[in-house]
Design a protein around this motif. Structure first.
Motif, PDB file in Angstrom:
ATOM      1  N   ALA A 167       4.332   9.797   3.419  1.00 22.73           N
ATOM      2  CA  ALA A 167       5.422   9.766   4.230  1.00 22.73           C
ATOM      3  C   ALA A 167       5.151   8.478   5.139  1.00 22.73           C
ATOM      4  N   ARG A 168       4.758   7.419   4.622  1.00 25.32           N
ATOM      5  CA  ARG A 168       4.623   6.093   5.367  1.00 25.32           C
ATOM      6  C   ARG A 168       5.661   5.167   4.621  1.00 25.32           C
ATOM      7  N   PRO A 169       6.921   5.296   4.980  1.00 25.62           N
ATOM      8  CA  PRO A 169       8.327   4.598   4.272  1.00 25.62           C
ATOM      9  C   PRO A 169       8.114   3.047   4.530  1.00 25.62           C
ATOM     10  N   LYS A 170       7.421   2.427   5.253  1.00 24.76           N
ATOM     11  CA  LYS A 170       7.167   0.866   5.648  1.00 24.76           C
ATOM     12  C   LYS A 170       5.736   0.476   5.150  1.00 24.76           C
ATOM     13  N   ALA A 171       4.903   1.502   4.421  1.00 23.05           N
ATOM     14  CA  ALA A 171       3.608   0.901   4.145  1.00 23.05           C
ATOM     15  C   ALA A 171       3.646  -0.225   3.183  1.00 23.05           C
ATOM     16  N   ARG A 172       2.793  -1.173   3.132  1.00 23.24           N
ATOM     17  CA  ARG A 172       2.602  -2.313   2.347  1.00 23.24           C
ATOM     18  C   ARG A 172       1.415  -2.237   1.629  1.00 23.24           C
ATOM     19  N   PHE A 173       1.180  -3.327   0.697  1.00 26.39           N
ATOM     20  CA  PHE A 173      -0.321  -3.452  -0.082  1.00 26.39           C
ATOM     21  C   PHE A 173      -1.315  -3.838   0.996  1.00 26.39           C
ATOM     22  N   GLY A 174      -2.523  -3.430   0.558  1.00 27.66           N
ATOM     23  CA  GLY A 174      -3.650  -3.860   1.306  1.00 27.66           C
ATOM     24  C   GLY A 174      -3.967  -2.767   2.180  1.00 27.66           C
ATOM     25  N   PRO A 175      -4.898  -2.735   3.272  1.00 25.38           N
ATOM     26  CA  PRO A 175      -5.450  -1.766   3.704  1.00 25.38           C
ATOM     27  C   PRO A 175      -4.523  -0.913   4.840  1.00 25.38           C
ATOM     28  N   GLN A 176      -4.608   0.316   4.970  1.00 28.06           N
ATOM     29  CA  GLN A 176      -3.864   0.989   5.915  1.00 28.06           C
ATOM     30  C   GLN A 176      -4.557   1.251   7.156  1.00 28.06           C
ATOM     31  N   PRO A 177      -3.769   1.520   8.227  1.00 28.70           N
ATOM     32  CA  PRO A 177      -4.339   1.988   9.446  1.00 28.70           C
ATOM     33  C   PRO A 177      -4.914   3.164   9.522  1.00 28.70           C
ATOM     34  N   GLU A 178      -4.493   4.230   8.797  1.00 27.46           N
ATOM     35  CA  GLU A 178      -4.878   5.728   8.983  1.00 27.46           C
ATOM     36  C   GLU A 178      -6.020   5.981   8.074  1.00 27.46           C
ATOM     37  N   PRO A 179      -6.893   6.637   8.205  1.00 28.69           N
ATOM     38  CA  PRO A 179      -7.786   7.247   7.074  1.00 28.69           C
ATOM     39  C   PRO A 179      -7.278   8.547   6.187  1.00 28.69           C
ATOM     40  N   LEU A 180      -8.006   8.576   5.447  1.00 29.16           N
ATOM     41  CA  LEU A 180      -7.883  10.037   4.429  1.00 29.16           C
ATOM     42  C   LEU A 180      -9.262  10.643   4.677  1.00 29.16           C
ATOM     43  N   GLY A 181      -9.364  11.515   5.567  1.00 27.45           N
ATOM     44  CA  GLY A 181     -10.530  12.341   5.918  1.00 27.45           C
ATOM     45  C   GLY A 181     -11.426  11.333   6.575  1.00 27.45           C
ATOM     46  N   ASP A 182     -12.521  11.059   5.870  1.00 25.85           N
ATOM     47  CA  ASP A 182     -13.391   9.784   6.385  1.00 25.85           C
ATOM     48  C   ASP A 182     -13.424   8.603   5.523  1.00 25.85           C
ATOM     49  N   ALA A 183     -12.583   8.474   4.825  1.00 24.95           N
ATOM     50  CA  ALA A 183     -12.380   7.560   3.823  1.00 24.95           C
ATOM     51  C   ALA A 183     -11.231   6.523   4.347  1.00 24.95           C
ATOM     52  N   ARG A 184     -11.499   5.267   4.065  1.00 30.94           N
ATOM     53  CA  ARG A 184     -10.491   4.111   4.536  1.00 30.94           C
ATOM     54  C   ARG A 184      -9.404   4.119   3.411  1.00 30.94           C
ATOM     55  N   LEU A 185      -8.396   3.789   3.465  1.00 30.20           N
ATOM     56  CA  LEU A 185      -7.173   3.772   2.855  1.00 30.20           C
ATOM     57  C   LEU A 185      -6.651   2.198   2.318  1.00 30.20           C
ATOM     58  N   TRP A 186      -6.515   2.098   0.814  1.00 32.53           N
ATOM     59  CA  TRP A 186      -5.881   0.849   0.528  1.00 32.53           C
ATOM     60  C   TRP A 186      -4.804   0.955  -0.525  1.00 32.53           C
ATOM     61  N   VAL A 187      -3.828   0.089  -0.446  1.00 31.91           N
ATOM     62  CA  VAL A 187      -2.853   0.251  -1.528  1.00 31.91           C
ATOM     63  C   VAL A 187      -2.816  -0.819  -2.310  1.00 31.91           C
ATOM     64  N   LEU A 188      -2.760  -0.632  -3.481  1.00 33.42           N
ATOM     65  CA  LEU A 188      -2.746  -1.591  -4.675  1.00 33.42           C
ATOM     66  C   LEU A 188      -1.512  -1.450  -5.453  1.00 33.42           C
ATOM     67  N   PRO A 189      -1.127  -2.405  -6.053  1.00 35.53           N
ATOM     68  CA  PRO A 189       0.134  -2.477  -6.916  1.00 35.53           C
ATOM     69  C   PRO A 189      -0.125  -1.596  -8.105  1.00 35.53           C
ATOM     70  N   ASN A 190       0.866  -0.899  -8.603  1.00 33.36           N
ATOM     71  CA  ASN A 190       0.740  -0.203 -10.011  1.00 33.36           C
ATOM     72  C   ASN A 190       0.416  -1.004 -10.994  1.00 33.36           C
ATOM     73  N   PRO A 191      -0.778  -0.610 -11.820  1.00 33.94           N
ATOM     74  CA  PRO A 191      -1.043  -1.600 -12.985  1.00 33.94           C
ATOM     75  C   PRO A 191      -0.234  -1.569 -14.338  1.00 33.94           C
ATOM     76  N   SER A 192       0.899  -0.441 -14.245  1.00 35.88           N
ATOM     77  CA  SER A 192       1.512  -0.060 -15.437  1.00 35.88           C
ATOM     78  C   SER A 192       2.017  -1.511 -15.737  1.00 35.88           C
ATOM     79  N   GLY A 193       2.282  -1.717 -17.237  1.00 35.81           N
ATOM     80  CA  GLY A 193       2.941  -2.747 -17.807  1.00 35.81           C
ATOM     81  C   GLY A 193       4.501  -2.715 -17.289  1.00 35.81           C
ATOM     82  N   LEU A 194       5.070  -1.504 -16.773  1.00 41.52           N
ATOM     83  CA  LEU A 194       6.302  -1.480 -16.445  1.00 41.52           C
ATOM     84  C   LEU A 194       6.465  -2.125 -15.007  1.00 41.52           C
ATOM     85  N   ASN A 195       5.337  -2.464 -14.406  1.00 41.87           N
ATOM     86  CA  ASN A 195       5.443  -3.165 -12.973  1.00 41.87           C
ATOM     87  C   ASN A 195       5.479  -4.518 -13.392  1.00 41.87           C
ATOM     88  N   ALA A 196       6.738  -5.098 -13.401  1.00 38.49           N
ATOM     89  CA  ALA A 196       6.972  -6.651 -13.943  1.00 38.49           C
ATOM     90  C   ALA A 196       6.762  -7.484 -12.464  1.00 38.49           C
TER      91      ALA A 196
END
Length: 185
Positions: A124-153
């Motif tokens: 539920a983070r509609p404006k999230a971007r790639f890279g580190p995220q401000p909120e943790p997940l439990g005690d873990a830090r969060l990072w968003v990477l691009p989808n590695p699927s070959g469909l991601n052109a």
């Protein structure tokens, strides 16, 4: 491949991983083989290596070697589909609740979600971007990477590898010694 629809595959997990990679859901090729990111043309394994997480490119059949590098794999949604857009948004939201429990149990230091659209929906983070995220997940830090699927052109392999390398640098993870991965938080 039709028989692989809705199958699930086991996670690659161990306690205290440096990074837990979170795919959107298994593709049919992965469900048929039981290996994450198994479809030829999926760029996860090459990006993982070129990003510096592993000293050599790991074949999907050797996914169980990842914990020795401090790495693991799970998915936001467990059931296999031909395309991630076949999932209902509710499946991603439910998947985040399950992922949260997994993170609490296994305590990875970082959680890297592979796909910004799935991240936006599930977390539920509609404006999230790639890279580190401000909120943790439990005690873990969060990072968003691009989808590695070959469909991601939108991302070529070199671009994916650069994004993986940004995460590796942030985590302090290295593979140059052939597997003695370390982590800094």
């Amino acid at each position: 491949m039709a028989e692989a629809v809705d199958r699930t595959i086991p996670d690659v997990l161990a306690p205290d991983l440096a990074v837990l990679f979170v795919g959107i859901n298994p593709g049919l090729w992965s469900a048929a083989t039981g290996w994450h990111f198994a479809r030829p043309g999926n760029r996860f394994w090459p990006a993982l290596h070129r990003g510096g997480f592993t000293p050599e490119q790991v074949h999907p059949s050797r996914q169980d070697d990842l914990p020795r590098y401090g790495l693991g794999i799970t998915n936001m949604a467990a059931r296999a589909t031909a395309r991630a857009d076949e999932l209902a948004p509710e499946e991603l939201v439910t998947g985040v609740r399950i992922l949260t429990d997994t993170v609490r149990r296994y305590r990875p230091r970082w959680v890297a979600v592979l796909g910004v659209t799935a991240y936006r929906t599930g977390f539920a983070r509609p404006k999230a971007r790639f890279g580190p995220q401000p909120e943790p997940l439990g005690d873990a830090r969060l990072w968003v990477l691009p989808n590695p699927s070959g469909l991601n052109a939108h991302f070529q392999l070199a671009d994916l590898a650069a994004e993986f390398a940004r995460l590796r640098v942030a985590t302090g993870q290295f593979a140059a010694d052939g597997g003695s991965a370390s982590s800094a938080t």
